[in-house]
Each structure stands twice: as C-alpha cells, then as structure tokens.
Write an enzyme that holds these catalytic residues in place. Sequence first.
Site, PDB file in Angstrom:
ATOM      1  N   CYS A 176      89.472  -4.479 -99.636  1.00 42.94           N
ATOM      2  CA  CYS A 176      88.680  -3.242 -99.618  1.00 42.94           C
ATOM      3  C   CYS A 176      88.714  -2.616 -98.217  1.00 42.94           C
ATOM      4  O   CYS A 176      88.756  -1.393 -98.075  1.00 42.94           O
ATOM      5  CB  CYS A 176      87.245  -3.529-100.032  1.00 42.94           C
ATOM      6  SG  CYS A 176      87.103  -4.592-101.488  1.00 42.94           S
ATOM      7  N   CYS A 208      92.472  -2.689-108.534  1.00 44.55           N
ATOM      8  CA  CYS A 208      91.045  -2.524-108.854  1.00 44.55           C
ATOM      9  C   CYS A 208      90.737  -1.087-109.256  1.00 44.55           C
ATOM     10  O   CYS A 208      89.677  -0.805-109.789  1.00 44.55           O
ATOM     11  CB  CYS A 208      90.168  -2.949-107.679  1.00 44.55           C
ATOM     12  SG  CYS A 208      90.382  -1.936-106.207  1.00 44.55           S
ATOM     13  N   CYS A 212      84.132  -0.064-105.021  1.00 47.31           N
ATOM     14  CA  CYS A 212      83.136  -1.128-104.938  1.00 47.31           C
ATOM     15  C   CYS A 212      82.289  -0.993-103.672  1.00 47.31           C
ATOM     16  O   CYS A 212      82.593  -0.203-102.777  1.00 47.31           O
ATOM     17  CB  CYS A 212      83.854  -2.481-104.930  1.00 47.31           C
ATOM     18  SG  CYS A 212      84.711  -2.784-103.388  1.00 47.31           S
ATOM     19  N   ASP A 232      90.200   1.431-107.320  1.00 46.08           N
ATOM     20  CA  ASP A 232      89.343   2.153-106.378  1.00 46.08           C
ATOM     21  C   ASP A 232      90.150   3.168-105.568  1.00 46.08           C
ATOM     22  O   ASP A 232      91.320   2.957-105.277  1.00 46.08           O
ATOM     23  CB  ASP A 232      88.654   1.164-105.433  1.00 46.08           C
ATOM     24  CG  ASP A 232      87.662   0.294-106.182  1.00 46.08           C
ATOM     25  OD1 ASP A 232      87.414   0.594-107.359  1.00 46.08           O
ATOM     26  OD2 ASP A 232      87.152  -0.662-105.590  1.00 46.08           O
TER      27      ASP A 232
END
Length: 142
Positions: free
Chosen positions: A104, A35, A60, A37
């Site tokens: 996450c 992603c 995110c 991140d």
Amino acid sequence: MALYSEKVMDHFMHPRNVGIIENPDGVGEVGNAKCGDIMKIYLKIENETIVDVKFETFGCGSAIASSSMATEMIKGKSIHEAMDLTNKAVAEALDGLPAHKLHCSVLAEEAIKNALKDYYDRNGLPYDAKDFPDCEHCDHCQ
Ligand code: FES
C-alpha cells in the site's frame, strides 16, 4: 501488539491533503491490479518546489494513511527530494505497516513518481526513464 500503529490510525481517520488541485502541474495515478485500489496525486510546483499536493485514494486504510503521510513528507520539498521518497520511508514514518500491507505504501511512492513524471513531460524536461519504473512491469506489488 495492535496490527496498526497509532500513526497509521491517525492518518487513516484524519487524512491530510485530501482532495484535488485545480490546474495542477503534475498528476499521477496508479492502481494495484491485485487489490483494485487506486491512488491519484496532484502536484502544484513552483521553482522546482512542491508548494501544494493533494490526493484521492480509493483503497484500504493503509493506502489512505500512506497517501496522507507521503503528501506530508513531500509538501514544501524540492522535486528532487520528492523523487527520493521511498515506500520504506513512508512506512517508517507511519511507525510501520504489517508486512502484507507494505504494498500500500508502494502505491504512494509510485503515484508521486508518476505525478513528477507528468510534470517533466508537460514541461519537456529531460529525465532518465529508469527513475520511473513502469508500474505494470515492476514486481513491487507481487
Ligand atoms: Fe490495496 Fe492496500 S490493499 S493498497
């Protein structure tokens, strides 16, 4: 049911412990290749206790909420307690994350472990390498 819990939304909208620590005792940075991140955790440690913790997260909403909650969970705790923090505990403290967002919270666990490893390295303290899985080679985020 809403996709995100009220706690996730609260920590996303009002993240705790955002920022950097000047002269930290440990810094951990991890990224998720999929992603893109990135999460960075700064620790201030006195007598094996985490007296301050800050984070910067470029990612995110779930990653920001996870960082915020994880920092709250280790602040004032011993480095040993912080080592035991799991992404599962972070997700539970947030009243859950959608399945496709669990990775996450993994980022938060790994960033903290990375920062603790940095602390051990800086101080020449012994540790078991198995406690610090190499992010590149673990399959948590797959
Ligand atoms: Fe990458 Fe959340 S989508 S950490």
